[in-house]
Motif scaffolding. Structure first.
Motif, PDB file in Angstrom:
ATOM      1  N   ILE A  61       0.668  -1.531  -0.292  1.00  0.00           N
ATOM      2  CA  ILE A  61       0.404  -0.089   0.340  1.00  0.00           C
ATOM      3  C   ILE A  61       0.992   1.679   0.355  1.00  0.00           C
ATOM      4  N   LEU A  62       2.417   1.166  -0.239  1.00  0.00           N
ATOM      5  CA  LEU A  62       2.924   2.055   0.276  1.00  0.00           C
ATOM      6  C   LEU A  62       2.335   3.151  -1.516  1.00  0.00           C
ATOM      7  N   ASP A  63       2.564   3.218  -2.524  1.00  0.00           N
ATOM      8  CA  ASP A  63       2.390   3.964  -3.771  1.00  0.00           C
ATOM      9  C   ASP A  63       0.786   4.511  -3.194  1.00  0.00           C
ATOM     10  N   ALA A  64      -0.044   3.961  -3.388  1.00  0.00           N
ATOM     11  CA  ALA A  64      -1.189   4.515  -2.539  1.00  0.00           C
ATOM     12  C   ALA A  64      -0.912   5.333  -1.297  1.00  0.00           C
ATOM     13  N   LYS A  65      -0.563   5.655  -0.338  1.00  0.00           N
ATOM     14  CA  LYS A  65      -0.198   5.638   0.558  1.00  0.00           C
ATOM     15  C   LYS A  65       0.217   7.559   0.531  1.00  0.00           C
TER      16      LYS A  65
END
Length: 316
Positions: A61-65
């Protein structure tokens, strides 16, 4: 709107110690106090038969965050100090706010799933932003939901407190406050703040306990009647409906109280209590106050399940 599943049913193949403890706060606590030597020990003894989950960690989820943080950056208040912590959340939780609102470190934060009503609101606002005010540790990370928390979980987007929301006025198209206001020191202030950050025409979904025993995440201050909940918001919002859904029906209170009561007893007294019928328990309370299933409860259990609490004080 995109979502990312962060928990799955635990198996021998996907078990990890960190993931198992991360998905099960009660087991984390049991290990911490020495009731189990490890999460693995619990899994081997009980977890494999309890439909437990394991937390999925990593960069999923890092890119989404990062994308979400850029999206909400213009909505942040500039009159409150904050830091961007390791490129994954905005931290407004200053030592002053922690002290003012009694914020303490805790393992016991709700990680419940969204029900259908809440998912309908999120889906309705799929191209907009929804604030989850006191999100806990979510099993699903959704890119249009801003997760505000007092704990840095992998799904937390903003660290802050409900009494001083770190967002500008009229920032969100919808706000969720799900089993949170009973745990804040000043629910009246929280209600005012929720109304402030909600856009005109925006929707609030708020749930609070009424007949639930004491439970601390990390503190439990207030239960509310439906009129009390309405009173929190009717100065700021137009109340469309007060309702009880399947997940908040009286049966949940009934089973919770009976189960917790039984957990507070031991030996023959517990066995006798579990054999009682409903008809055995609906007379006037004065008929039971000397019975073992009443007198053998600890003070801790009495405070958890009390019909009322008495305070005696003196002026300093």
């Amino acid at each position: 709107m995109s979502s990312y599943l962060l928990a799955e049913r635990v198996t021998e193949e996907n078990f990890t110690e960190e993931g198992y403890l991360g998905a099960n706060p009660d087991i984390f606590h049991a290990v911490k106090i020495g009731a189990f030597t490890s999460g693995r020990a619990h899994y081997d003894m009980y977890g494999k038969n309890e439909a437990r989950c394991v937390r999925v960690y990593g960069s999923i989820i890092l890119d989404a965050k990062r994308t979400k943080l850029e999206r909400i950056k213009p909505l942040l208040r500039q009159d409150m100090p904050f830091t961007l912590r390791q490129d994954h959340l905005f931290d407004f939780l200053s030592d002053n706010l922690k002290a003012m609102y009694s914020i303490i470190d805790t393992y016991a934060v709700s990680n419940n799933s969204y029900d259908g009503t809440v998912m309908d609101v999120i889906e309705l606002n799929k191209d907009k932003l929804v604030l989850d005010c006191g999100a806990g540790s979510r099993q699903v990370y959704i890119d249009n939901v801003v997760n505000l928390e007092i704990v840095d979980y992998d799904t937390t987007d903003v660290l802050g407190v409900g009494e001083e929301l770190p967002f500008v006025d009229n920032a969100f198209d919808a706000v969720l406050s799900l089993s949170v206001l009973e745990h804040v020191k000043n629910p009246f202030r929280c209600a005012q703040e929720i109304a402030r950050v909600l856009k005109p025409g925006g929707q609030l979904v708020c749930s609070v306990p009424f007949l639930q025993p004491f439970h601390g995440y990390p503190n439990h201050y207030y239960n509310m009647t439906h009129k009390g909940l309405e009173n929190l918001f009717d100065d700021y919002l137009a109340i469309d409906k007060i309702d009880v859904y399947e997940g908040t029906l009286p049966v949940w209170s009934l089973t919770w109280i009976l189960r917790s009561w039984a957990d507070g007893l031991m030996g023959k007294t517990k066995d006798d209590f579990l054999q009682m019928k409903v008809a055995d328990l609906i007379a006037s309370g004065e008929q039971y106050v000397k019975q073992p299933f009443v007198t053998e409860l600890s003070m801790e259990k009495n405070l958890e399940l009390a019909s009322a609490i008495i305070l005696i004080a003196h002026k300093k």
